[in-house]
Design an enzyme around this catalytic site. Structure first.
Site, PDB file in Angstrom:
ATOM      1  N   LYS A 263      -7.340  12.786  -4.728  1.00  5.74           N
ATOM      2  CA  LYS A 263      -6.273  12.875  -5.722  1.00  5.74           C
ATOM      3  C   LYS A 263      -5.671  14.291  -5.644  1.00  5.74           C
ATOM      4  CE  LYS A 263      -6.266  10.675  -9.822  1.00  5.74           C
ATOM      5  NZ  LYS A 263      -6.579  10.284 -11.219  1.00  5.74           N
ATOM      6  N   GLU A 348     -12.405  -0.391 -22.497  1.00  2.00           N
ATOM      7  CA  GLU A 348     -12.206  -0.314 -23.951  1.00  2.00           C
ATOM      8  C   GLU A 348     -12.999  -1.392 -24.692  1.00  2.00           C
ATOM      9  OE1 GLU A 348      -9.800  -0.037 -21.735  1.00  2.00           O
ATOM     10  OE2 GLU A 348      -8.883   1.910 -22.116  1.00  2.00           O
ATOM     11  N   ARG A 376      -6.559  -4.224 -25.986  1.00  3.46           N
ATOM     12  CA  ARG A 376      -7.496  -4.924 -25.077  1.00  3.46           C
ATOM     13  C   ARG A 376      -8.815  -5.237 -25.780  1.00  3.46           C
ATOM     14  NH1 ARG A 376      -7.890  -3.066 -18.944  1.00  3.46           N
ATOM     15  NH2 ARG A 376      -6.039  -4.358 -18.893  1.00  3.46           N
TER      16      ARG A 376
HETATM   17  C1  LIG Z   1      -6.654  -0.270 -20.066  1.00  2.45           C
HETATM   18  C2  LIG Z   1      -6.269   1.147 -19.710  1.00  2.45           C
HETATM   19  N1  LIG Z   1      -6.998   2.163 -20.201  1.00  2.45           N
HETATM   20  C3  LIG Z   1      -6.669   3.440 -19.920  1.00  2.45           C
HETATM   21  C4  LIG Z   1      -5.577   3.706 -19.129  1.00  2.45           C
HETATM   22  C5  LIG Z   1      -5.152   5.130 -18.871  1.00  2.45           C
HETATM   23  N2  LIG Z   1      -5.257   5.461 -17.456  1.00  2.45           N
HETATM   24  C6  LIG Z   1      -4.211   5.505 -16.671  1.00  2.45           C
HETATM   25  S1  LIG Z   1      -4.583   5.874 -15.113  1.00  2.45           S
HETATM   26  C7  LIG Z   1      -6.224   6.071 -15.509  1.00  2.45           C
HETATM   27  C8  LIG Z   1      -7.221   6.463 -14.485  1.00  2.45           C
HETATM   28  C9  LIG Z   1      -7.118   5.531 -13.314  1.00  2.45           C
HETATM   29  O1  LIG Z   1      -8.116   5.865 -12.378  1.00  2.45           O
HETATM   30  P1  LIG Z   1      -8.084   5.107 -10.983  1.00  2.45           P
HETATM   31  O2  LIG Z   1      -7.998   3.657 -11.208  1.00  2.45           O
HETATM   32  O3  LIG Z   1      -9.239   5.619 -10.225  1.00  2.45           O
HETATM   33  O4  LIG Z   1      -6.712   5.549 -10.333  1.00  2.45           O
HETATM   34  P2  LIG Z   1      -6.335   7.003  -9.753  1.00  2.45           P
HETATM   35  O5  LIG Z   1      -5.517   7.676 -10.828  1.00  2.45           O
HETATM   36  O6  LIG Z   1      -7.604   7.732  -9.450  1.00  2.45           O
HETATM   37  O7  LIG Z   1      -5.530   6.721  -8.521  1.00  2.45           O
HETATM   38  C10 LIG Z   1      -6.425   5.772 -16.835  1.00  2.45           C
HETATM   39  C11 LIG Z   1      -7.743   5.812 -17.511  1.00  2.45           C
HETATM   40  C12 LIG Z   1      -4.831   2.606 -18.648  1.00  2.45           C
HETATM   41  N3  LIG Z   1      -3.714   2.788 -17.899  1.00  2.45           N
HETATM   42  N4  LIG Z   1      -5.204   1.355 -18.933  1.00  2.45           N
HETATM   43 MG   LIG Z   2      -9.486   7.157  -8.952  1.00  2.54          MG
END
Ligand SMILES: Cc1ncc(C[n+]2csc(CCOP(=O)(O)OP(=O)(O)O)c2C)c(N)n1
Ligand SMILES: [Mg+2]
Ligand SMILES: CC(=O)[C@@H](O)[C@H](O)COP(=O)(O)O
Length: 608
Positions: A263, A348, A376
């Site tokens: 990232k 969640e 959710r």
């Molecule tokens: C249900 C839900 N909870 C929290 C979020 C907030 N959120 C957005 S991106 C993220 C992290 C995502 O991590 P990953 O899937 O590993 O993707 P990366 O950003 O590392 O590419 C979170 C927690 C969300 N979008 N949806």
């Molecule tokens: Mg990730």
């Protein structure tokens, strides 16, 4: 034959500079026409474009810097939109947008009327999932693959890109359970493993991924679930990625390609950001990575400070986050009370049910989550917390209109959901002082589930009450009781301005802030009985909101006071600036005055 207006895709410009590979790239076919040797230069130009454009307007810089090579390889091996490319959460789809002909629109990213920060079906046939809520893409892939099989289009690939964080969401595991049970149904799951959500991804799944990465895994979860497993693959080596994706495309059944990425790759300020690798940023100086504007003390900051103070006072206070310790303001609490802090991953539903478990043992569990993500876990709030009358506290950040993140991020559904939960108490602080006060009251409440909500905004100046009756603060009153304006939360400032204006024009106005909006305080009803018109103002949908509850309570008590409710429409609101969206809904002092005047004259007033 005339000399080509610009050098062929792979040849250097006349002055020897590398060709601008982005300028004329109109879609995946142009990308496929590039020689492999051009691809590193293309990746470099895409990274420069991302840094330049996202630093100017804000957005998800770190996640997209991490998927440059992966997305290039995806669009070279698969043929979108004939093949379906699905992005989980969608915040990492900027490169996909660049490679599908939208690179010239990034100046408008997340601006009103501009490019969405997530896939958008209105923007492109290459885009499918607009929902920015994590962990859904594998379920879409399951559905698309089934439809393809039923419709005889089984030869068109279905590819879902999911992050290691999103993989910790229950929905993703439900989908894996289904996908893996159909050995004849080809689906390509591309696991974008950068080991992080915001912070390091929590739980045992990342530990298994680490063992798969370093070859020490005793077994392979994906293979055990019926998937072929290809990896780990260097997620920044386009050749290796193309080779793995071609193998995946040729696989008859479900297959996981485990791509290992970084990232924030290629941008030292993002790599240096130990907390979140610039997951979501505001306007930055691209050279230094430093924020150009100081955000001011936000609601989240106020919560972060006070919950930490309460943690010192209440040794039974336990805080839970769903992979967002920083954004929800729990990082300080976590650092101070590591034993009483839990990051459960992007989960969640589990967060709330686990909080219920904690509460059955006497803990004061506090779940901090963005308002829209509580949607959710509604059943866990209802059937695990409220049914057992457990005193769990929910702190809902990003409540109401959020703005640039668009329709699936506005936290506008929480009040109607919580209004349907027996025993739930809901507070909406109007300023920082009230947030501290109400958070303390919620933590002290050991009889009921409680919830507080506040927006993505700077916390405005404290609005001191003239008087308090029960939980209700009187912020302004004329000598004549004509119009009662019920101010919900931070919109109290607009309500005060409207009340003062009305009084100056000779219309008797009272402005009251219930603080605890649900159940509707009886003191508010008593106040309503002394007025000829009630107008409620809230940053949430009108249907089932605070205003609806006030109107119903007034009717239930046999009062004959007309109630006009102001709030958001039951609609999906496009991305834009929070202030503009609130203004469009009439949620300004001017809009409130207009509504009051129309209601007094019993004239219909156009609702947004
Ligand atoms: C249900 C839900 N909870 C929290 C979020 C907030 N959120 C957005 S991106 C993220 C992290 C995502 O991590 P990953 O899937 O590993 O993707 P990366 O950003 O590392 O590419 C979170 C927690 C969300 N979008 N949806
Ligand atoms: Mg990730
Ligand atoms: C994609 C996602 O859900 C989060 O990254 C969100 O976009 C962050 O929102 P804030 O910028 O309001 O923290």
């Amino acid at each position: 034959m005339n000399a080509p207006s610009s050098p062929p895709p792979n040849d250097p410009a006349p002055d020897g500079r590398p060709p601008d590979l982005l300028r004329d790239l109109s879609g995946p076919e142009d990308l496929k026409a590039l020689a492999d040797e051009s691809l590193p230069a293309l990746a470099e130009q895409i990274r420069a474009h991302l840094i330049d454009k996202v630093s100017a307007v804000g957005g998800h810089l770190g996640p997209n810097l991490g998927v440059v090579e992966l997305t290039i390889a995806l669009h070279r091996v698969f043929s979108s939109p004939r093949d379906t490319l699905l992005f989980d959460t969608g915040h990492q789809a900027y490169v996909h947008k660049i490679l599908t002909g939208r690179q010239h629109r990034f100046d408008s990213l997340r601006q009103p009327g501009g490019l969405s920060g997530y896939p958008s079906r209105a923007e492109s046939a290459h885009d499918v999932i607009e929902n920015s809520h994590a962990s859904t893409a594998l379920s879409y892939a399951d559905g698309v693959a089934k439809a393809r099989a039923l419709g005889g289009a089984g030869d068109r690939a279905v590819v879902a890109v999911i992050g290691d964080g999103a993989l910790t969401g229950g929905l993703a595991l439900e989908a894996l359970n289904n996908l893996g049970s159909a050995p004849h149904r080809p689906v390509v799951v591309v696991l974008n493993d950068n080991t992080r959500s915001y912070a390091a991804t929590a739980g045992s799944i990342p530990a298994h991924l680490a063992a798969l990465r370093d070859g020490t895994a005793g077994g392979n979860l994906f293979e055990q679930l019926g998937f072929a497993y290809l990896g780990p693959v260097d997620g920044h080596d386009i050749g290796a990625l193309q080779s793995a994706l071609r193998r995946a495309r040729a696989t008859a059944g479900p297959v996981v390609v485990h791509a290992v990425t970084q990232k924030g790759r290629g941008y030292p300020p993002a790599r240096a950001d130990q907390a979140e690798r610039m997951h979501a940023v505001g306007v930055l100086d691209p050279l230094t990575g430093l924020a150009r504007t100081a955000a001011g003390r936000t609601w989240t900051d106020v919560f972060a400070d006070h919950v930490t103070e309460l943690g010192a006072r209440h040794r039974d206070l336990v805080a839970i986050t769903a992979a967002m310790p920083g954004p929800t303001g729990l990082s300080r609490f976590a650092a101070r009370f590591p034993d009483r802090f839990f990051d459960v991953g992007i989960a969640e539903q589990h967060a709330v049910a686990s909080a219920a478990g904690l509460a059955t043992c006497g803990a004061k569990a506090l779940v901090a989550v963005y308002s829209v993500f509580l949607n959710r876990a509604y059943d866990q709030v209802l059937s695990d917390v409220a049914l057992h009358r457990l005193p769990v506290t929910f702190v809902l950040d990003r409540a109401g209109v959020t703005g640039p993140d668009g329709p699936s991020h506005h936290g506008m559904w929480d009040v109607p959901l919580l209004a349907s939960v027996p025993g739930m108490r809901v507070a909406v602080p109007r300023d920082a002082a009230r947030l501290e006060e109400l958070l303390g009251e919620a933590v002290d409440d050991r009889e009921h589930p409680t919830a507080l909500r506040f927006p993505k905004a700077a916390a405005g100046p404290d609005l001191v009450a003239l008087a308090r009756t029960g939980p209700v603060d009187i912020l302004f009153r004329s000598t004549v009781h004509e119009v009662l304006i019920v101010a919900v939360g931070p919109l109290a400032a607009e309500c005060l301005e409207a009340g003062r204006y009305l009084a100056d024009t000779g219309i008797g106005a009272t402005v009251a802030d219930p603080r605890w909006v649900l159940p509707v305080p009886r003191e508010l009803l008593a106040l309503a009985a002394r007025h000829r018109l009630v107008v409620t103002v809230e940053d949430g949908i009108r249907n089932g909101g605070v205003g609806a509850a006030v109107a119903r309570s007034i009717a239930d008590t046999g009062l004959h006071v007309p109630v006009t409710t102001m709030g958001l429409p039951t609609d999906f609101l496009a991305h834009g600036a929070r202030a503009d969206i609130l203004a469009a809904a009439g949620l300004t002092a001017k809009g409130i005055v207009h509504t009051v005047l129309c209601a007094r004259a019993d004239r219909p007033h156009p609702r947004p």
